[in-house]
Motif scaffolding. Sequence first.
Motif, PDB file in Angstrom:
ATOM      1  N   TYR A 124      39.254  41.604  47.377  1.00 14.38           N
ATOM      2  CA  TYR A 124      38.917  41.389  45.974  1.00 14.38           C
ATOM      3  C   TYR A 124      37.423  41.128  45.811  1.00 14.38           C
ATOM      4  O   TYR A 124      36.767  41.675  44.918  1.00 14.38           O
ATOM      5  N   MET A 125      36.871  40.276  46.670  1.00 11.79           N
ATOM      6  CA  MET A 125      35.453  39.921  46.540  1.00 11.79           C
ATOM      7  C   MET A 125      34.548  41.130  46.779  1.00 11.79           C
ATOM      8  O   MET A 125      33.537  41.307  46.098  1.00 11.79           O
ATOM      9  N   THR A 126      34.915  41.962  47.724  1.00 15.80           N
ATOM     10  CA  THR A 126      34.138  43.187  47.948  1.00 15.80           C
ATOM     11  C   THR A 126      34.211  44.101  46.727  1.00 15.80           C
ATOM     12  O   THR A 126      33.203  44.677  46.291  1.00 15.80           O
ATOM     13  N   GLY A 127      35.407  44.221  46.145  1.00 20.81           N
ATOM     14  CA  GLY A 127      35.578  45.048  44.948  1.00 20.81           C
ATOM     15  C   GLY A 127      34.767  44.535  43.776  1.00 20.81           C
ATOM     16  O   GLY A 127      34.150  45.325  43.035  1.00 20.81           O
ATOM     17  N   PHE A 128      34.709  43.226  43.586  1.00 17.78           N
ATOM     18  CA  PHE A 128      33.924  42.659  42.487  1.00 17.78           C
ATOM     19  C   PHE A 128      32.421  42.804  42.736  1.00 17.78           C
ATOM     20  O   PHE A 128      31.638  42.932  41.792  1.00 17.78           O
ATOM     21  N   THR A 129      32.008  42.785  44.006  1.00 17.50           N
ATOM     22  CA  THR A 129      30.601  43.014  44.324  1.00 17.50           C
ATOM     23  C   THR A 129      30.195  44.444  43.965  1.00 17.50           C
ATOM     24  O   THR A 129      29.116  44.688  43.396  1.00 17.50           O
ATOM     25  N   GLY A 137      26.110  41.579  35.355  1.00 19.07           N
ATOM     26  CA  GLY A 137      26.201  42.028  36.741  1.00 19.07           C
ATOM     27  C   GLY A 137      25.650  41.010  37.712  1.00 19.07           C
ATOM     28  O   GLY A 137      26.222  40.776  38.783  1.00 19.07           O
ATOM     29  N   LEU A 138      24.539  40.364  37.343  1.00 24.65           N
ATOM     30  CA  LEU A 138      23.950  39.340  38.213  1.00 24.65           C
ATOM     31  C   LEU A 138      24.873  38.141  38.348  1.00 24.65           C
ATOM     32  O   LEU A 138      25.003  37.548  39.431  1.00 24.65           O
ATOM     33  N   ILE A 139      25.540  37.762  37.252  1.00 26.10           N
ATOM     34  CA  ILE A 139      26.495  36.645  37.306  1.00 26.10           C
ATOM     35  C   ILE A 139      27.667  36.993  38.229  1.00 26.10           C
ATOM     36  O   ILE A 139      28.071  36.192  39.073  1.00 26.10           O
ATOM     37  N   LEU A 140      28.213  38.199  38.060  1.00 24.24           N
ATOM     38  CA  LEU A 140      29.358  38.606  38.881  1.00 24.24           C
ATOM     39  C   LEU A 140      28.966  38.732  40.349  1.00 24.24           C
ATOM     40  O   LEU A 140      29.771  38.457  41.245  1.00 24.24           O
ATOM     41  N   PRO A 160      40.121  51.179  39.410  1.00 27.74           N
ATOM     42  CA  PRO A 160      41.347  50.565  39.949  1.00 27.74           C
ATOM     43  C   PRO A 160      41.703  51.075  41.341  1.00 27.74           C
ATOM     44  O   PRO A 160      42.152  50.297  42.201  1.00 27.74           O
ATOM     45  N   TRP A 161      41.506  52.385  41.574  1.00 26.65           N
ATOM     46  CA  TRP A 161      41.825  52.961  42.878  1.00 26.65           C
ATOM     47  C   TRP A 161      40.882  52.437  43.958  1.00 26.65           C
ATOM     48  O   TRP A 161      41.313  52.117  45.065  1.00 26.65           O
ATOM     49  N   VAL A 162      39.583  52.349  43.635  1.00 28.96           N
ATOM     50  CA  VAL A 162      38.612  51.818  44.607  1.00 28.96           C
ATOM     51  C   VAL A 162      38.964  50.387  44.972  1.00 28.96           C
ATOM     52  O   VAL A 162      38.964  50.020  46.156  1.00 28.96           O
ATOM     53  N   MET A 163      39.296  49.560  43.982  1.00 26.71           N
ATOM     54  CA  MET A 163      39.665  48.176  44.273  1.00 26.71           C
ATOM     55  C   MET A 163      40.906  48.117  45.149  1.00 26.71           C
ATOM     56  O   MET A 163      40.950  47.356  46.135  1.00 26.71           O
ATOM     57  N   GLY A 164      41.927  48.913  44.837  1.00 30.03           N
ATOM     58  CA  GLY A 164      43.152  48.917  45.647  1.00 30.03           C
ATOM     59  C   GLY A 164      42.895  49.344  47.079  1.00 30.03           C
ATOM     60  O   GLY A 164      43.438  48.756  48.024  1.00 30.03           O
ATOM     61  N   THR A 165      42.062  50.361  47.262  1.00 30.87           N
ATOM     62  CA  THR A 165      41.728  50.846  48.603  1.00 30.87           C
ATOM     63  C   THR A 165      40.972  49.786  49.394  1.00 30.87           C
ATOM     64  O   THR A 165      41.247  49.556  50.586  1.00 30.87           O
ATOM     65  N   VAL A 166      40.026  49.121  48.731  1.00 28.89           N
ATOM     66  CA  VAL A 166      39.239  48.075  49.394  1.00 28.89           C
ATOM     67  C   VAL A 166      40.137  46.914  49.810  1.00 28.89           C
ATOM     68  O   VAL A 166      40.032  46.391  50.932  1.00 28.89           O
ATOM     69  N   ILE A 167      41.044  46.507  48.942  1.00 30.42           N
ATOM     70  CA  ILE A 167      41.957  45.402  49.265  1.00 30.42           C
ATOM     71  C   ILE A 167      42.861  45.767  50.436  1.00 30.42           C
ATOM     72  O   ILE A 167      43.080  44.966  51.356  1.00 30.42           O
ATOM     73  N   LYS A 168      43.389  46.997  50.398  1.00 29.42           N
ATOM     74  CA  LYS A 168      44.314  47.423  51.456  1.00 29.42           C
ATOM     75  C   LYS A 168      43.656  47.383  52.832  1.00 29.42           C
ATOM     76  O   LYS A 168      44.306  47.036  53.829  1.00 29.42           O
ATOM     77  N   HIS A 169      42.376  47.723  52.918  1.00 26.26           N
ATOM     78  CA  HIS A 169      41.712  47.834  54.211  1.00 26.26           C
ATOM     79  C   HIS A 169      40.883  46.601  54.573  1.00 26.26           C
ATOM     80  O   HIS A 169      40.203  46.600  55.606  1.00 26.26           O
ATOM     81  N   ALA A 170      40.924  45.569  53.740  1.00 27.46           N
ATOM     82  CA  ALA A 170      40.185  44.342  54.040  1.00 27.46           C
ATOM     83  C   ALA A 170      40.986  43.458  54.992  1.00 27.46           C
ATOM     84  O   ALA A 170      42.212  43.596  55.117  1.00 27.46           O
ATOM     85  N   ALA A 171      40.300  42.538  55.633  1.00 29.62           N
ATOM     86  CA  ALA A 171      40.965  41.612  56.564  1.00 29.62           C
ATOM     87  C   ALA A 171      41.962  40.730  55.830  1.00 29.62           C
ATOM     88  O   ALA A 171      43.042  40.434  56.333  1.00 29.62           O
ATOM     89  N   ALA A 202      29.729  44.561  40.313  1.00 30.82           N
ATOM     90  CA  ALA A 202      28.481  43.932  39.874  1.00 30.82           C
ATOM     91  C   ALA A 202      27.295  44.879  40.021  1.00 30.82           C
ATOM     92  O   ALA A 202      26.445  44.990  39.114  1.00 30.82           O
ATOM     93  N   VAL A 203      27.226  45.567  41.144  1.00 34.55           N
ATOM     94  CA  VAL A 203      26.115  46.498  41.389  1.00 34.55           C
ATOM     95  C   VAL A 203      26.140  47.636  40.368  1.00 34.55           C
ATOM     96  O   VAL A 203      25.088  48.036  39.823  1.00 34.55           O
ATOM     97  N   ILE A 204      27.322  48.164  40.081  1.00 25.05           N
ATOM     98  CA  ILE A 204      27.449  49.251  39.102  1.00 25.05           C
ATOM     99  C   ILE A 204      27.014  48.776  37.716  1.00 25.05           C
ATOM    100  O   ILE A 204      26.327  49.497  36.979  1.00 25.05           O
ATOM    101  N   MET A 205      27.379  47.556  37.345  1.00 23.30           N
ATOM    102  CA  MET A 205      26.965  47.006  36.047  1.00 23.30           C
ATOM    103  C   MET A 205      25.444  46.896  35.945  1.00 23.30           C
ATOM    104  O   MET A 205      24.845  47.267  34.931  1.00 23.30           O
ATOM    105  N   ILE A 206      24.816  46.391  36.993  1.00 25.30           N
ATOM    106  CA  ILE A 206      23.355  46.220  36.974  1.00 25.30           C
ATOM    107  C   ILE A 206      22.651  47.567  36.856  1.00 25.30           C
ATOM    108  O   ILE A 206      21.737  47.742  36.035  1.00 25.30           O
ATOM    109  N   VAL A 207      23.073  48.528  37.663  1.00 26.57           N
ATOM    110  CA  VAL A 207      22.445  49.855  37.633  1.00 26.57           C
ATOM    111  C   VAL A 207      22.641  50.516  36.269  1.00 26.57           C
ATOM    112  O   VAL A 207      21.702  51.090  35.691  1.00 26.57           O
ATOM    113  N   SER A 208      23.838  50.430  35.719  1.00 25.33           N
ATOM    114  CA  SER A 208      24.104  51.066  34.425  1.00 25.33           C
ATOM    115  C   SER A 208      23.303  50.402  33.310  1.00 25.33           C
ATOM    116  O   SER A 208      22.807  51.072  32.399  1.00 25.33           O
TER     117      SER A 208
END
Length: 424
Positions: A382-387, A300-303, A365-376, A390-396
């Motif tokens: 994509y970068m917001t979705g990967f962030t 998660g820290l790497i991502l 997959p749905w969260v990533m698609g929604t984030v991409i659709k509404h990004a500039a 990363a946070v979910i991986m670290i917490v888990s």
Amino acid sequence: MTTQPTLKGAWTITFLLFLFMLVNFADKIVVNLAGVPIKAELQLDPEQFGFLGSSFFFLFSISALAVGFIVNRIDTRWVLLAMAVIWALAQFPMVGTVSFTTLVVCRIILGAGEGPAFAVAVHALYKWFPDEKRTLPTAILAQGSAFGVILAVPALNWIIVNHSWHYAFGALGVVGLMWVVAWLVMGREGPLVQTVAMAAADPRVPYFQLLTSRTFIGCCAAAFGSYWALSLGLTWFTSFIIEGLGFTQKDAGWITVLPWVFGAVIVLLAGWISQVMLTRGFTTRGARGVLGSVPLIVGGLILLAMPHVNGAGLQVVLLVLGPGLCGAIYVVCPPMLGEFTPVQQRGAVIGIYSAIYTFAGILAPWVMGTVIKHAATPLEGYMTGFTINAVIMIVSGLLGLLLLWPNTERARLLAQAAAQPKFA
């Protein structure tokens, strides 16, 4: 600890179940690999494509839960066979002209058939290996997912580039039927099943206590974060390589293999290291719980660093390394659950565990698609979705580190069960 000899035929069954998981993940990866041509042909926006990726998991968890109880009563040999037939038949409607609705329905059916796959395969495998010898076979079984991608991606991508994405689905249907024939000929039920004597020494524990134990909760939490990363890789990785970083479909096919090659190494290493640690006297808390959780946190820290570096090559490296470390958790969680779960309840408990953590496949997959659709821009999305990933991986991973104590779980649960009133 007295080590029991490995049963004759155990490694043959392990290899067949490895191939079972290979076909399973080849089926999963095809939508990711063909994402760009599918979106172009069916005129899908990112949110719709995210919905398509999520649709595979709509019945995935429910099916895993239901079949988990079924395999407590029906031989795993026949359950595995039925699932593989469903996988194969669900691919063939995509060979011809297909609508978005048909594609979604077939992916839902495929997901229902594949939802219980790993849990049932693990339950079948554990009928061939005693507890102290389960980590390495579990690692080999998990490798089916990596090799399903490593071997399938070049072949499927060649079909997509030179023919059509439709035929890639058809090829997977044929391969699925080939496995069905092989399992009919060579598949057998393992002899390490519950006997009357074993049941007397291994009493039932109320499911509420099993499912609220800290190790069960820790396994679900840790695997949830790992599966979030996995389901993004199964849906969005190739599209990101093409649309976000500008690679061609041909080049993206080879790049798509890289996370799975690295993940395969991690899984095999985790299985081997865990087994060595156990033989040298480490508790399963260290050899399984800590060993599975720490890579999640590091990954998660790497991502998390990926959006802050420049250059497509370096971003690909971080995207390969971060999620690739997640695979260790799949090797250690089933053996941890098997440590404290009575044999006659193991299929259901592993099925429920799978149903809970794979719920991440609906969301990611749905969260990533929604984030991409509404990004500039798509790249920013994509970068917001990967962030988020990363946070979910670290917490888990942190939750796993806190909660995974399998070495003390069995005695505590049996003591609780003994203290319950007989009518409870």
